[in-house]
Design a protein around this motif. Structure first.
Motif, PDB file in Angstrom:
ATOM      1  N   LEU A 146       0.758   4.564  -3.311  1.00  0.00           N
ATOM      2  CA  LEU A 146       0.805   5.623  -2.539  1.00  0.00           C
ATOM      3  C   LEU A 146       2.134   6.429  -2.958  1.00  0.00           C
ATOM      4  CD1 LEU A 146      -0.657   6.207   1.008  1.00  0.00           C
ATOM      5  CD2 LEU A 146      -2.166   6.236  -1.400  1.00  0.00           C
ATOM      6  N   LEU A 147       3.251   6.183  -2.971  1.00  0.00           N
ATOM      7  CA  LEU A 147       4.865   6.852  -2.961  1.00  0.00           C
ATOM      8  C   LEU A 147       5.113   6.700  -5.048  1.00  0.00           C
ATOM      9  CD1 LEU A 147       7.643   4.621  -0.881  1.00  0.00           C
ATOM     10  CD2 LEU A 147       6.259   7.935  -0.937  1.00  0.00           C
ATOM     11  N   THR A 148       4.340   6.005  -5.223  1.00  0.00           N
ATOM     12  CA  THR A 148       4.215   5.907  -7.343  1.00  0.00           C
ATOM     13  C   THR A 148       3.707   6.555  -7.756  1.00  0.00           C
ATOM     14  OG1 THR A 148       4.757   3.490  -7.034  1.00  0.00           O
ATOM     15  CG2 THR A 148       4.329   3.810  -8.878  1.00  0.00           C
ATOM     16  N   LEU A 149       2.150   7.137  -7.021  1.00  0.00           N
ATOM     17  CA  LEU A 149       1.763   7.985  -7.011  1.00  0.00           C
ATOM     18  C   LEU A 149       1.712   9.172  -6.925  1.00  0.00           C
ATOM     19  CD1 LEU A 149      -1.663   6.377  -6.391  1.00  0.00           C
ATOM     20  CD2 LEU A 149      -1.333   6.621  -8.590  1.00  0.00           C
ATOM     21  N   ALA A 150       2.563   9.484  -5.676  1.00  0.00           N
ATOM     22  CA  ALA A 150       3.232  11.048  -5.879  1.00  0.00           C
ATOM     23  C   ALA A 150       4.345  10.809  -5.954  1.00  0.00           C
ATOM     24  CB  ALA A 150       3.110  10.932  -3.600  1.00  0.00           C
ATOM     25  N   ALA A 151       4.938  10.210  -6.590  1.00  0.00           N
ATOM     26  CA  ALA A 151       6.151  10.425  -7.848  1.00  0.00           C
ATOM     27  C   ALA A 151       5.651  10.565  -8.955  1.00  0.00           C
ATOM     28  CB  ALA A 151       7.132   9.386  -7.371  1.00  0.00           C
ATOM     29  N   ARG A 152       5.280  10.056  -9.308  1.00  0.00           N
ATOM     30  CA  ARG A 152       4.234  10.509 -11.085  1.00  0.00           C
ATOM     31  C   ARG A 152       3.556  11.662 -10.600  1.00  0.00           C
ATOM     32  NH1 ARG A 152       2.770   8.642 -15.307  1.00  0.00           N
ATOM     33  NH2 ARG A 152       0.864   8.970 -16.312  1.00  0.00           N
ATOM     34  N   LEU A 153       2.998  12.304  -9.529  1.00  0.00           N
ATOM     35  CA  LEU A 153       2.482  13.786  -9.600  1.00  0.00           C
ATOM     36  C   LEU A 153       3.483  14.645  -9.555  1.00  0.00           C
ATOM     37  CD1 LEU A 153      -0.616  13.364  -7.250  1.00  0.00           C
ATOM     38  CD2 LEU A 153      -0.294  13.661  -9.999  1.00  0.00           C
ATOM     39  N   LEU A 179       9.735  -0.084  -5.279  1.00  0.00           N
ATOM     40  CA  LEU A 179       9.531   0.686  -4.284  1.00  0.00           C
ATOM     41  C   LEU A 179       8.194  -0.837  -3.385  1.00  0.00           C
ATOM     42  CD1 LEU A 179       7.787   3.652  -4.774  1.00  0.00           C
ATOM     43  CD2 LEU A 179       9.899   3.149  -3.932  1.00  0.00           C
ATOM     44  N   ALA A 180       7.733  -1.118  -3.800  1.00  0.00           N
ATOM     45  CA  ALA A 180       6.887  -2.535  -3.167  1.00  0.00           C
ATOM     46  C   ALA A 180       8.176  -4.039  -2.800  1.00  0.00           C
ATOM     47  CB  ALA A 180       5.686  -3.744  -3.873  1.00  0.00           C
ATOM     48  N   ALA A 228       1.142  -1.613  -0.252  1.00  0.00           N
ATOM     49  CA  ALA A 228      -0.063  -0.265  -0.438  1.00  0.00           C
ATOM     50  C   ALA A 228       0.774   1.146  -0.049  1.00  0.00           C
ATOM     51  CB  ALA A 228      -1.169   0.732   1.374  1.00  0.00           C
ATOM     52  N   ALA A 229       1.717   1.042   0.897  1.00  0.00           N
ATOM     53  CA  ALA A 229       2.821   2.216   0.707  1.00  0.00           C
ATOM     54  C   ALA A 229       3.105   2.918  -0.705  1.00  0.00           C
ATOM     55  CB  ALA A 229       3.541   2.223   1.853  1.00  0.00           C
ATOM     56  N   ALA A 230       3.598   1.023  -1.057  1.00  0.00           N
ATOM     57  CA  ALA A 230       4.673   1.792  -2.316  1.00  0.00           C
ATOM     58  C   ALA A 230       3.770   2.181  -3.425  1.00  0.00           C
ATOM     59  CB  ALA A 230       4.480   0.304  -3.132  1.00  0.00           C
TER      60      ALA A 230
END
Length: 346
Positions: free
Chosen positions: A23-30, A57-58, A19-21
């Motif tokens: 969220l971090l992927t979405l944040a990195a993309r943004l 990340l996962a 789940a953290a991966a």
């Protein structure tokens, strides 16, 4: 109850890491889309890196979660080995995706700013081949890294290094041909001998360079066949490159006519044909008699065009027009054989 809780804890930790991966992927993309918002097409092209980033990340999160919750379990070493191997593969995948994105963005940037087609084709060739060379190196390093995670393979390292000299000699002899093609491919790209979309004549066939790889070159022949040649062909065999300096080119049309052909009238007709077609670029257009033997004259027409495709069409147009002119207005110019009748001697 304690056994159930101890079994569930690693699973919950893995789910939390995944789940953290996400969220971090979405944040990195943004963040990346915002940082490169002024780069046209970045958001669409960077989408191919989304899965590799998530995978890295996962897997990092999974390894950390398992180390914290299941490091003493009997199955932990095997799972840790699998996740480590998968992490190396995911990092390689991410690096390859980043290379591909970088290649596309560089080529898009220069294609938008450069009006020099020759320079753009050279850059395309060099960037594409450079990306493939780095990709091959990354894949090799990734495979080596995965092998080194196996203890038995690491234990063989000393013995392999001791026999590296002999192995390198044997391997060099075994892959001599392949290595020659690799070095020839690099030479072709960075010496500017051929470029993507160059017009070449190889093996008596006219075509365009469609692809240059580490070991071979793909030529798209005029009839849409694909001619695949090893890179060493272009470093050891003479070939014609019609767009090496400029796509402009000249060609000839030759006609055999009778001696009675009106050269001046044919020359005037040629001028009219060239003036009426957009295929002619105006650089060269003349008609000359280049030979006059054996009862015929040979007329050579020299024309020029902006590129080889236009030149082919222009030569066909001129040839057909001159033939029609001779047939309709100067039939006496058509070549013919003559015999002289001799009376027998008295």
């Amino acid at each position: 109850m304690a056994d159930l809780e101890s079994a569930i804890t690693p699973v919950l930790a893995i789910l939390a890491a995944v789940a953290a991966a996400v969220l971090l992927t979405l944040a990195a993309r943004l963040v990346a889309n915002y940082a490169f918002r002024k780069v046209p097409g970045f958001a669409g092209r960077s989408a191919k890196a989304r899965l590799p980033v998530f995978g890295v990340l996962a897997l990092i999160g999974t390894r950390v979660a398992l180390s914290a919750t299941a490091s003493g379990r009997g199955w932990f070493p095997a799972v840790d080995f699998v996740t480590m191997t998968a992490l190396i593969a995911a990092l390689c995948w991410l690096a390859l995706a980043s290379l591909s994105i970088g290649e596309r963005m560089v080529l898009r940037h220069f294609s938008a700013r450069s009006t020099d087609n020759r320079r753009l084709r050279r850059l395309t060739t060099q960037v594409t081949l450079g990306r493939r060379f780095i990709a091959a190196l990354l894949i090799t390093l990734a495979v080596a890294g995965m092998l080194l995670t196996i203890p038995e393979v690491r234990a063989l390292g000393t013995g392999l290094l001791a026999s590296a000299g002999l192995i390198s000699i044997v391997a060099g002899l075994a892959v001599q041909s392949s290595l020659s093609n690799v070095f020839a491919g690099v030479q072709l790209a960075f010496t500017d001998a051929i470029r993507i979309d160059d017009v070449v004549v190889v093996e008596g066939l006219w075509g365009r360079i469609q692809e240059i790889t580490m070991t071979y070159v793909v030529v798209r022949v005029w009839d849409e066949r694909m001619l695949i040649l090893p890179s060493t062909y272009f470093t050891t065999t003479p070939f014609e490159n019609w767009t090496r300096n400029s796509p402009k080119i000249m060609g000839t049309v030759e006609l055999d006519l009778d001696w009675r052909a009106p050269v001046d009238q044919l020359r005037a007709h040629l001028d009219g044909v060239l003036a009426a077609t957009p295929l002619w670029d105006g650089r060269a257009g003349k008609l000359e008699v280049t030979d006059a033997v054996d009862g015929r004259i040979r007329i050579r027409i020299l024309v020029s065009a902006a590129d080889s495709g236009n030149l082919w069409d222009l030569r066909c147009l001129v040839r057909e027009s001159m033939m029609a002119q001779v047939q309709q207005s100067h039939r006496s110019s058509i070549p013919r054989q003559r015999w002289e009748s001799m009376s027998p001697a008295n």
